[in-house]
Design a protein around this motif. Structure first.
Motif, PDB file in Angstrom:
ATOM      1  N   ILE A   2       0.827  -1.196   0.000  1.00  0.00           N
ATOM      2  CA  ILE A   2       0.000   0.000   0.000  1.00  0.00           C
ATOM      3  C   ILE A   2       0.867   1.254   0.000  1.00  0.00           C
ATOM      4  O   ILE A   2       1.837   1.370   0.744  1.00  0.00           O
ATOM      5  N   CYS A   3       0.507   2.211  -0.872  1.00  0.00           N
ATOM      6  CA  CYS A   3       1.246   3.470  -0.928  1.00  0.00           C
ATOM      7  C   CYS A   3       0.953   4.308   0.318  1.00  0.00           C
ATOM      8  O   CYS A   3      -0.197   4.341   0.775  1.00  0.00           O
ATOM      9  N   ILE A  27      -9.891   2.227  -2.790  1.00  0.00           N
ATOM     10  CA  ILE A  27      -9.488   0.907  -3.268  1.00  0.00           C
ATOM     11  C   ILE A  27      -8.035   0.702  -2.876  1.00  0.00           C
ATOM     12  O   ILE A  27      -7.166   1.495  -3.234  1.00  0.00           O
ATOM     13  N   THR A  28      -7.760  -0.347  -2.139  1.00  0.00           N
ATOM     14  CA  THR A  28      -6.415  -0.523  -1.583  1.00  0.00           C
ATOM     15  C   THR A  28      -5.694  -1.724  -2.187  1.00  0.00           C
ATOM     16  O   THR A  28      -4.812  -2.302  -1.579  1.00  0.00           O
ATOM     17  N   THR A  29      -6.105  -2.109  -3.397  1.00  0.00           N
ATOM     18  CA  THR A  29      -5.483  -3.287  -4.011  1.00  0.00           C
ATOM     19  C   THR A  29      -4.248  -2.946  -4.831  1.00  0.00           C
ATOM     20  O   THR A  29      -3.635  -3.840  -5.414  1.00  0.00           O
ATOM     21  N   LEU A  48       9.226   4.526  -4.414  1.00  0.00           N
ATOM     22  CA  LEU A  48       9.467   3.687  -3.247  1.00  0.00           C
ATOM     23  C   LEU A  48       9.719   2.221  -3.619  1.00  0.00           C
ATOM     24  O   LEU A  48       9.966   1.391  -2.744  1.00  0.00           O
ATOM     25  N   GLY A  49       9.636   1.915  -4.898  1.00  0.00           N
ATOM     26  CA  GLY A  49       9.882   0.545  -5.342  1.00  0.00           C
ATOM     27  C   GLY A  49       8.866  -0.457  -4.835  1.00  0.00           C
ATOM     28  O   GLY A  49       9.204  -1.622  -4.561  1.00  0.00           O
ATOM     29  N   LEU A  50       7.618  -0.035  -4.712  1.00  0.00           N
ATOM     30  CA  LEU A  50       6.588  -0.900  -4.139  1.00  0.00           C
ATOM     31  C   LEU A  50       5.877  -1.769  -5.181  1.00  0.00           C
ATOM     32  O   LEU A  50       5.127  -2.674  -4.816  1.00  0.00           O
ATOM     33  N   ILE A  51       6.102  -1.487  -6.454  1.00  0.00           N
ATOM     34  CA  ILE A  51       5.384  -2.222  -7.505  1.00  0.00           C
ATOM     35  C   ILE A  51       6.305  -3.285  -8.100  1.00  0.00           C
ATOM     36  O   ILE A  51       7.432  -2.997  -8.492  1.00  0.00           O
ATOM     37  N   THR A  52       5.804  -4.496  -8.168  1.00  0.00           N
ATOM     38  CA  THR A  52       6.587  -5.591  -8.725  1.00  0.00           C
ATOM     39  C   THR A  52       5.811  -6.261  -9.865  1.00  0.00           C
ATOM     40  O   THR A  52       4.591  -6.139  -9.964  1.00  0.00           O
TER      41      THR A  52
END
Length: 265
Positions: A2-3, A27-29, A48-52
């Motif tokens: 989550i951002c 929406i928190t998906t 932040l490098g949160l997406i893979t």
């Protein structure tokens, strides 16, 4: 993942598919998988490098069942450098009943400089090697010159790469493209044949021989037509028109989103 609320969310701004909802939507998906088509822009933009990345693969038998049903008459296969073996593995699993139903086989490929022409010729050789299998296919081949993949919505400059690639291929004609027919007149030729079949047997025979067409893809947008016309691609023998991906999604996305809202309401 989550951002944080403080994040400026550049991913949301660069997503061409509206697959990343605003923080206000509750929406928190994160990325909505059903809308994402894998362009990868969000991965590079996330501070932040949160997406893979997550790979999705469909079983060939499932695809074959769909194609053999007769409800689908076209297939698009994406390829790339050194993909000959994986292409052959896929092709060998396509049954004759599937090829008999297909009207169009579209194959996209990037510009690989001097390796491009030998590469697509090798794919053609793979398809035609098994003559009993290939004889079932009565449709046409669309070879998509994927100049700058999934970038048509970026701007005018995105079209240059596919224009250059298509121009090179049409000049060298590596696939024995007919010198008399372009895809622009396929529909009209077919209509003429149905209306005046006694006078159009020669034209139809030429059309059947013209099984290979080069199509602009990867970076196509509202500038592509004028750019193609400027370099005299329009109407050129073997020219197969335009494929719109990212640009079309950008144009249609707002309407599709509205339809989704109305359906859910």
């Amino acid at each position: 993942k989550i951002c944080p609320i403080s994040c400026p969310r550049p991913c949301e701004k660069v997503c061409p598919a509206w697959a990343i909802p605003p923080i206000s939507s509750q929406i928190t998906t994160g990325v909505i998988a059903d809308k994402c088509y894998g362009c990868g822009r969000c991965i590079l933009s996330c501070p932040l490098g949160l997406i893979t990345e997550k790979s999705y693969q469909s079983d060939v038998s499932t695809i074959n069942s769909l194609l053999a049903s007769g409800q689908v008459d076209a297939i698009e296969i994406h390829t790339g450098r050194n993909h000959q073996q994986s292409f052959q593995n896929l092709w060998n699993k396509i049954g004759p009943e599937v090829l008999a139903n297909l009207q169009v086989i579209s194959i996209s490929f990037p510009d690989m400089d001097h390796e491009t022409i030998p590469f697509i010729q090798s794919l053609q050789a793979i398809m035609t090697e098994n003559t009993s299998l290939y004889s079932q296919f009565k449709g046409i081949h669309i070879w998509q010159a994927d100049g700058r993949p999934m970038s048509g919505d970026i701007g005018k400059g995105a079209s240059h790469a596919c224009i250059q690639l298509a121009t090179k291929l049409l000049q060298q004609q590596p696939l024995n493209i007919s010198s008399t027919t372009s895809l622009d007149n396929v529909h009209q030729t077919t209509i003429d044949f149905l209306d005046h079949h006694n006078h159009h047997l020669n034209e139809l025979n030429e059309l059947k021989e013209s099984k290979h067409f080069i199509q602009l893809a990867g970076g196509t947008n509202n500038y592509s037509f004028s750019m193609a016309k400027e370099v005299e691609l329009i109407g050129k023998p073997g020219f197969g028109g335009f494929a719109f991906g990212g640009y079309a999604r950008r144009q249609l996305g707002k309407y599709l989103n509205e339809l989704e809202k109305n359906d859910s309401g």
